[in-house]
Design a protein around this motif. Sequence first.
Motif, PDB file in Angstrom:
ATOM      1  N   UNK A 133       0.833  -1.212   0.000  1.00  0.00           N
ATOM      2  CA  UNK A 133       0.000   0.000   0.000  1.00  0.00           C
ATOM      3  C   UNK A 133       0.862   1.254   0.000  1.00  0.00           C
ATOM      4  N   UNK A 134       1.916   1.252   0.812  1.00  0.00           N
ATOM      5  CA  UNK A 134       2.793   2.417   0.868  1.00  0.00           C
ATOM      6  C   UNK A 134       3.472   2.648  -0.479  1.00  0.00           C
ATOM      7  N   UNK A 135       3.927   1.579  -1.121  1.00  0.00           N
ATOM      8  CA  UNK A 135       4.580   1.719  -2.423  1.00  0.00           C
ATOM      9  C   UNK A 135       3.581   2.212  -3.482  1.00  0.00           C
ATOM     10  N   UNK A 136       2.370   1.683  -3.416  1.00  0.00           N
ATOM     11  CA  UNK A 136       1.340   2.099  -4.363  1.00  0.00           C
ATOM     12  C   UNK A 136       1.030   3.576  -4.204  1.00  0.00           C
ATOM     13  N   UNK A 137       0.883   4.016  -2.977  1.00  0.00           N
ATOM     14  CA  UNK A 137       0.581   5.429  -2.723  1.00  0.00           C
ATOM     15  C   UNK A 137       1.733   6.319  -3.200  1.00  0.00           C
ATOM     16  N   UNK A 138       2.969   5.894  -2.956  1.00  0.00           N
ATOM     17  CA  UNK A 138       4.113   6.679  -3.429  1.00  0.00           C
ATOM     18  C   UNK A 138       4.103   6.787  -4.946  1.00  0.00           C
ATOM     19  N   UNK A 139       3.785   5.673  -5.628  1.00  0.00           N
ATOM     20  CA  UNK A 139       3.712   5.705  -7.091  1.00  0.00           C
ATOM     21  C   UNK A 139       2.556   6.585  -7.552  1.00  0.00           C
ATOM     22  N   UNK A 140       1.450   6.539  -6.827  1.00  0.00           N
ATOM     23  CA  UNK A 140       0.314   7.374  -7.184  1.00  0.00           C
ATOM     24  C   UNK A 140       0.631   8.851  -7.060  1.00  0.00           C
ATOM     25  N   UNK A 141       1.353   9.208  -6.019  1.00  0.00           N
ATOM     26  CA  UNK A 141       1.719  10.611  -5.859  1.00  0.00           C
ATOM     27  C   UNK A 141       2.686  11.051  -6.954  1.00  0.00           C
ATOM     28  N   UNK A 142       3.566  10.150  -7.359  1.00  0.00           N
ATOM     29  CA  UNK A 142       4.459  10.476  -8.474  1.00  0.00           C
ATOM     30  C   UNK A 142       3.665  10.695  -9.755  1.00  0.00           C
TER      31      UNK A 142
END
Length: 283
Positions: A260-269
Amino acid sequence: MPEQPLTLAGIGDEAGAALTDQLAALSTLDWTAIELRSVGGVALADLDERTFAGVADAVAGLEVVCVDSRIGNWARTVTDPFGDDLAEFDVLARRCATLGCRYLRIMSYPNAGLGERDWRDRVVERVRVLAGRAERAGIVLLHENCSGWAGSHAERVLDLLDAVASPALALLFDTGNGIAHGYPALDLLREVVAHVAHVHVKDATGGGEHTVYTLPGDGDARVADCLGLLFDHGYRGALSLEPHLACVPHEGGGVAGDAADRFVAAGRALDGLVAGLFAGQRG
């Protein structure tokens, strides 16, 4: 800043196997759209009716931009039983109707020792049959630039579209698949951009077995250039995040604990890339 005129979404199971984790990640990003592939590690077509009904209820407040099938993907060659694909299509067509979803992702069948012409002809015939069913069901098949006969060659993609000649067949363009499959995706996009109806966003470095997935914009897939080309040609559909940072479905294995944390980081990018592109257009 004016709202950008497209939808940001994500393939939910990239953020976690459990639907609660998938929805929580989208909520953190303040996104209101999802692409469905699996729930609890089970493909959408394989969920029992009671479980699927629960999924449909849980996502009722979101836009379901696409449903991802296994039809023609890396696990099903062009000589495997076509009945498996037809059965999956029938289940997912009904489920798309329940979800209010118009798009169903397919691929174009890896080879199994056939000659080039035979491989091509079998792919075309299968996709033609599927497209006929899709027309009757009121959905659109989206062929992805991934596994299969037309996965990485623009001329084959256009041949497939011409040979099937159905309004129920369009293209799904994935920004990062070219890195893993060994071709420049931006070059392919230039040839087929007029037929793209849906977009997956990922980025990567390396290639082949050495592929390493990155945040969108940090790799070598030229994600910003791909998105800019799409926008310049009038694309205003969904951008669906598939970062592969915590799971790579065709490689097997589970989902990393920090998915989830990685997904959110990618989403913000991705948010940042899109905002920058539209800001540049306004400038």
